[in-house]
Design a protein around this motif. Sequence first.
Motif, PDB file in Angstrom:
ATOM      1  N   HIS A  94      -2.168  87.613  31.181  1.00  0.00           N
ATOM      2  CA  HIS A  94      -2.368  87.546  29.726  1.00  0.00           C
ATOM      3  C   HIS A  94      -1.063  87.891  29.003  1.00  0.00           C
ATOM      4  CE1 HIS A  94      -4.715  88.443  25.927  1.00  0.00           C
ATOM      5  NE2 HIS A  94      -3.700  89.255  25.739  1.00  0.00           N
ATOM      6  N   GLU A  95      -0.391  88.941  29.466  1.00  0.00           N
ATOM      7  CA  GLU A  95       0.851  89.364  28.783  1.00  0.00           C
ATOM      8  C   GLU A  95       1.966  88.337  28.976  1.00  0.00           C
ATOM      9  OE1 GLU A  95       0.394  91.585  26.700  1.00  0.00           O
ATOM     10  OE2 GLU A  95      -1.454  92.443  27.528  1.00  0.00           O
ATOM     11  N   HIS A  98       1.689  85.941  26.288  1.00  0.00           N
ATOM     12  CA  HIS A  98       2.379  86.362  25.050  1.00  0.00           C
ATOM     13  C   HIS A  98       3.886  86.138  25.176  1.00  0.00           C
ATOM     14  CE1 HIS A  98      -0.998  87.930  22.910  1.00  0.00           C
ATOM     15  NE2 HIS A  98      -1.253  88.913  23.745  1.00  0.00           N
ATOM     16  N   HIS A 104      -3.227  85.139  20.677  1.00  0.00           N
ATOM     17  CA  HIS A 104      -4.592  85.319  21.185  1.00  0.00           C
ATOM     18  C   HIS A 104      -5.436  84.092  20.840  1.00  0.00           C
ATOM     19  CE1 HIS A 104      -3.875  89.870  21.123  1.00  0.00           C
ATOM     20  NE2 HIS A 104      -3.888  89.452  22.368  1.00  0.00           N
ATOM     21  N   TYR A 135      -9.859  87.675  24.677  1.00  0.00           N
ATOM     22  CA  TYR A 135     -10.227  88.989  25.218  1.00  0.00           C
ATOM     23  C   TYR A 135     -11.563  88.800  25.935  1.00  0.00           C
ATOM     24  CZ  TYR A 135      -6.853  91.800  22.472  1.00  0.00           C
ATOM     25  OH  TYR A 135      -5.738  92.385  21.947  1.00  0.00           O
TER      26      TYR A 135
HETATM   27 ZN   LIG Z   1      -2.886  90.165  24.040  1.00  0.00          ZN
END
Ligand SMILES: [Zn+2]
Length: 477
Positions: A94-95, A98, A104, A135
């Motif tokens: 997930h990071e 980014h 998101h 999320y």
């Molecule tokens: Zn995030």
Amino acid sequence: MAPTVEENPDWDPEDARFSVVRWIPSGIPNAQGPHVADPRSGEIIEADVRMYHNVIKLLEGWYFAQAGATDPRAKKLPLPNDVMSDLVRFVVAHEVGHSTGLHHNFIGNNSYSIEQLRDPKFVKEFGVSSSIMDYARFNYVMQPDDGVSPIDYDPGPYDKFAIEWGYKEFAGDKSPKEEAELLNKIADRQLTDKRLRWDAYSKGSALDPRILTEAIGEDPVEATRLGQKNKQRILANLIDATSFEPSKGYDELDSAYRTVVQQHARELGHVAKAVGGVMYRNELTQAHKDKQVFVPYAKEKQERAVDFLIENGVNLPAFWIDEKIFKRIGYNKFEQYGNYIIRQAIGAPLAAHRLDSLIKLQAAGHDVLDPVKTVNKFVDAIYGDIKSRGAQSDQYRIMLQDYFVNKLVKDLALANAKPKSSRSPKPSATFIAMTRGTATDLKMKLEAASNKHYGTLAGYRYAGLAAKLAEGLEPRK
Ligand SMILES: [Zn+2]
């Protein structure tokens, strides 16, 4: 691995020439994927992933509460290293998203049906959300015999689509206009493939029932129903899953119970977002001529959500209140944890902005839930017992009745409060008037019940609640 001091004495993870994944010794339960961009072009020239140490505490709690019934490795705390490694890998992915510039995406979880989430082949290929930038966490919907892996996620269809749109190089020497046309062609796919939609913090996100965090599946009612079945299994095993230490007592049991209750409360919150729901369509290339950006959420879905919240949040299934747990962690704990459920089952669907949305949709001629009938459905479920001879005085019933009176008093006070932000505007005069009506009716019912039960604890309690409403309706200066 980072070079040793001998190999490179000048090496530093803060040096903008090095992109690193770092483990940071810190009590913060989180992770980050910051990057440095060239301000002239927007090109990302350096990126890091920072994993704060206590992110593992957060992950352990989530996984236990979501997959503790379905992953045999997650039946005992602390979770073993192989599970923790899978979880860390999930967060790093997930990071890294980014780090490559992805935002998101909180609508990704709405892309898949409940059947798909329970299909091992489907989940293996597509995960539980169309985006790892959601999320979405872990598969709390699957049941023990489904044979699905609760954690097995790679970047999803949305992530690949967004990376293609952001990074694709077109052959030949294209003008910006030509390039924009080619990019729009890619974006067009959003119109027919719902897995490619994006939304996170848009104009419509506060009222759109599809834009959720910590959720999976396009049907929150069914997802939460199945999630609750898993939680019942987890709670039945909770004492064996945790341990007793003389110096700490049952702290581990206490925190595991709290985590499971919080997870359930969160899922009820997903259901609650149906009330007054308006979907927000932000697809980039949707044609202007027939653009309908705001679309009211179907009335039947809203009704189903309200019924589910009453059946499962107001009439709390008995397994949530387990004597075996409370005699170990203390009876007062339920007051704190039970209120997590009450806030999401009652406070969230009846929040001022949701009821105001119903009021406005109804005034605009849409066939939506009737706001007064919706509130009264909750009132009847919460106070249905007070007229009868056998008033219920169990702790949860008392908490529900206290909570709702306090909520009405707070809502009445909103009439004179300054709005906190543009995202939570001041409620309408109609909402305040409706709240006054609800409070007045309830006050009369409570006064009658207090007379009927005169001289008993229940009678005094009803009188106390009626007095609180009277003060809320006519505050002393
Ligand atoms: Zn995030």
